[in-house]
Design a protein around this motif. Structure first.
Motif, mmCIF file in Angstrom:
data_model
loop_
_atom_site.group_PDB
_atom_site.id
_atom_site.type_symbol
_atom_site.label_atom_id
_atom_site.label_comp_id
_atom_site.label_asym_id
_atom_site.label_seq_id
_atom_site.Cartn_x
_atom_site.Cartn_y
_atom_site.Cartn_z
ATOM 1 N N ARG A 1 -3.903 5.473 -3.508
ATOM 2 C CA ARG A 1 -4.475 4.828 -4.697
ATOM 3 C C ARG A 1 -5.908 5.274 -4.913
ATOM 4 N N ARG B 1 0.955 0.757 4.456
ATOM 5 C CA ARG B 1 -0.011 0.175 3.536
ATOM 6 C C ARG B 1 -1.284 1.029 3.473
ATOM 7 N N GLN C 1 0.993 5.504 -10.283
ATOM 8 C CA GLN C 1 0.932 4.236 -9.561
ATOM 9 C C GLN C 1 2.336 3.834 -9.101
ATOM 10 N N ALA D 1 -0.621 4.038 1.343
ATOM 11 C CA ALA D 1 -0.600 3.680 -0.080
ATOM 12 C C ALA D 1 -2.016 3.452 -0.595
ATOM 13 N N ASP E 1 -6.697 -2.528 -3.441
ATOM 14 C CA ASP E 1 -5.375 -3.127 -3.254
ATOM 15 C C ASP E 1 -4.655 -3.153 -4.598
ATOM 16 N N GLU E 2 -3.481 -3.725 -4.615
ATOM 17 C CA GLU E 2 -2.699 -3.660 -5.843
ATOM 18 C C GLU E 2 -3.314 -4.467 -6.987
ATOM 19 N N ASP F 1 3.689 3.164 -5.305
ATOM 20 C CA ASP F 1 4.310 1.897 -4.917
ATOM 21 C C ASP F 1 5.741 2.074 -4.428
ATOM 22 N N ASN F 2 6.388 3.127 -4.875
ATOM 23 C CA ASN F 2 7.790 3.326 -4.504
ATOM 24 C C ASN F 2 7.986 4.571 -3.659
#
Ligand code: ADP
Ligand code: ZN
Length: 621
Positions: A366, A359, A341, A362, A488-489, A345-346
């Motif tokens: 995920r 986005r 994760q 990402a 989403d996060e 994110d990075n």
């Protein structure tokens, strides 16, 4: 036997083409552009090497990696084929010399790095040469969708357009996704290509997932049971690689390491240690492996869960390329999800993308991570899960994965499911998995109190069910669409149209759960469990698993002889003969040249070179 079959036997020592190979060979021989999509180990190289030997002119093979070229050219030379490679590992002198020989027509097959194609020296040769075919290996490198995009691959088309006459094109890859496939056909400008896709199943690979309390201890146990065999241990980070490597060395294992933090030289050295079987175990990050053709890798252990199924399939797939039984073990821990994760994110790879695309990427990552995590939790057949992920249907029982081989019981978990789904509903679908599980479990945390979940009607309703079971059921509900988690996060748990069926008691939730006592012994039991699958996996109907003691001894002797010859020839042992060939030799126990030539993998040239020595070894054994 037809002409192609004869070439296959004479040079490579194989009796029959494998699935897909014949079609690909014939298509290329008929002069049609051809696109082969086959899993690792299926035998893509044969598909262009056999026609190359039958065509009038030269075949150029574009390949992304130096190690890959070297390996293949060594293999061809050992089989009596005149082949060479042209890449940056040659000194200018060597390069000129090789190009000179190429001009004289000494080579039937030339491997070339893509960035060389449009250089002056190479063009000077290519424009005069009689080039019958151009084969693009690892063709997914032309696609930006793939994981291994190489801009230099775009030079291939430029090169072809410069040639006085267009050779037939062959493209080969193990990457299956549709985007990549389309890219390959479009970018390479394949003309009305014949496309052949073979199944992605690798029946000789045994798959298992374990969640041991102490990963290192479990793995050590496993390695002790596999002493003397080649294997790869994949870790998520350099730090893990260093740690595991140090501990293994401390415990006396023959190990080496590979990651992007090492110098080029050290990486090269370590890779060779492993390929030449001087070090048994390679501890590495995912930086290791592309272009590694070592066919006798008997196991791949993932010390951490990788980021997605694509990576897992590819990395685990480096085991058992020779078709002999091999094991793929994934050691799961919750921390692996967190680490992945964090990488998502990075992610610094997508700097040039705009915010929206970033986005989207990402989000996609995920989602892939989630599917990977499900793999670790599913109680279904792991092979089936993998094949379905790649859009194929397997049977739901393979008999060669830990799930198929462990004892199951059907457990009705409807009560637990109702509690979880009810809780999601009553908190108005606002929270993530942890909060839901903690609530029904009756945890007394600050977070629970802050959100007043201790006043929720479902609070502590399932206090007597162990937390791991709650999580298993939660995963199961997601897997089967009874609940959904937003990508989403915030990863919020949401209801689906199927949720109500469970709440109303209209649908029972039955889970296949492994019997409790089975768990701790799993990694130890690897040996006994393996038997069945190994037999299943031995496509050609012979397997080391069924060896008598005498055959086992003979195998070791043949292996020692192979090592000796490999040293003399300065090639990796598997280039001399694969494990599979040695196994077959033990079964056939040839006494004459004719017998020896019936062994799979013994071609005429190799027989002339060292067939006698192996014959003698069999006789003595
Ligand atoms: P890929 O490039 O598709 O990953 P390779 O070309 O390296 O696979 O082939 C994998 C192994 O299978 C090699 O050891 C190769 O010699 C062997 N092989 C290929 N074709 C055949 C065949 N028709 N019969 C037996 N073995 C084969
Ligand atoms: Zn299975």
């Amino acid at each position: 036997m037809d002409e192609a079959g004869k070439v296959l036997k004479q040079y490579f020592g194989y009796d029959a083409f494998r699935e897909g190979q014949k079609e690909l060979v014939e298509s290329l021989l008929a002069g049609q552009d051809t696109f082969g999509i086959m899993p690792t180990g299926a035998g893509k190289s044969i598909c262009f090497q056999v026609p190359a030997l039958m065509m009038r002119g030269i075949t150029l093979v574009v390949s992304p990696l130096i190690s890959l070229m070297k390996d293949q050219v060594e293999g061809l030379n050992q089989a009596g084929v005149h082949a060479a490679y042209l890449n940056s590992s040659l000194t200018p002198g060597q390069y000129r010399k090789a190009l000179g020989y190429a001009k004289e027509g000494r080579y039937k097959i030339i491997y070339v790095a893509p960035e060389r194609l449009v250089t002056e020296g190479f063009l000077d040769f290519a424009l005069q040469a009689d080039i019958s075919m151009l084969a693009v290996d690892e063709a997914h490198c032309v696609s930006q969708w793939g994981q291994d995009f190489r801009p230099s691959y775009l030079k291939i088309v430029e090169f072809i357009q410069k040639l006085p006459s267009r050779p037939v094109l062959g493209a080969f890859t193990a990457t299956a996704t549709k985007e990549v496939r389309d890219d390959i056909m479009d970018i390479l400008l394949l003309q009305n290509p014949k496309v052949v896709t073979t199944g992605f199943d690798r029946p000789n690979l045994y798959y298992a997932v374990q969640s041991p309390r102490d990963k290192y201890a479990s793995m050590k146990n496993f390695l002790e049971l596999h002493a003397g065999q080649s294997g790869i241990i994949y870790c998520l980070t350099r730090k893990y690689v260093e740690e595991v490597y140090e501990r293994l060395r401390g415990d006396g294992f023959s190990a080496t390491k590979y990651h992007a933090g090492l110098s080029d030289e050290e990486r090269k050295e370590n890779q060779e240690e492993f390929i030449y079987s001087r070090a048994e175990i390679m501890v590495a990050t995912n930086a290791f492996g592309m272009g590694i053709d070592k066919s006798d890798v008997r196991f791949v252990v993932h010390y951490n869960m990788p980021k997605n199924m694509e990576s897992y399939y590819q990395e685990a797939g480096r085991a058992g390329r020779d078709g002999e039984a091999a094991e793929c073990i994934l050691l799961y821990a919750g921390q692996d999800v967190v680490t992945n994760q964090f990488f998502i994110d990075n992610n610094k790879d997508n700097q040039e993308l705009d915010e929206v695309s970033r986005r989207l990427v990402a989000e996609r990552d995920r989602e892939r991570l989630r599917k990977m995590t499900f793999y670790c939790f599913t109680n279904e057949c792991l092979r089936d899960y993998t094949l379905r992920y790649f859009g194929e249907y397997g049977s739901n029982y393979c008999g060669n994965c830990c799930n198929c081989l462990s004892q199951f019981e059907n457990v009705d978990v409807s009560e637990i499911a109702m509690g979880l789904i009810g809780c999601v509903e009553s908190c108005r679908q606002r929270f993530g998995v942890n909060m839901i599980v903690d609530t029904v479990h009756g945890a007394n945390t600050a977070k629970i109190r802050n959100y007043r979940m201790d006043g929720n009607p479902y609070y502590a309703k399932l206090a007597q069910v162990p937390a791991f079971r709650l999580r298993q059921v939660m995963n199961h509900l997601q897997l089967y669409g009874y609940l959904n988690v937003t990508s989403d996060e915030y990863a919020v748990v949401k209801l689906t149209e199927k949720s109500a069926l469970v709440l109303k008691g209209e649908e029972r939730i039955i889970m296949k759960l492994a019997k409790e006592q089975e768990h701790p012994a799993k990694i130890k039991g690897g040996r006994e469990e393996k038997g069945k699958g190994a037999r299943r996996g031995a496509a050609a109907g012979f397997s080391r698993e069924e060896f008598t003691q005498r055959e086992e001894r003979l195998f070791e002797k043949l292996r020692a002889l192979r090592t000796e010859i490999a040293r003399e020839e300065k090639v990796p042992p598997y280039i001399v003969f694969s494990d599979k060939t040695l196994v077959h030799m033990c079964v056939v126990k040839p006494t004459t040249k004719e017998d020896m030539l019936t062994v799979s993998g013994v071609g005429e040239f190799k027989y002339e070179k060292y067939g006698e020595r192996f014959l003698q070894c069999v006789q003595e054994g």
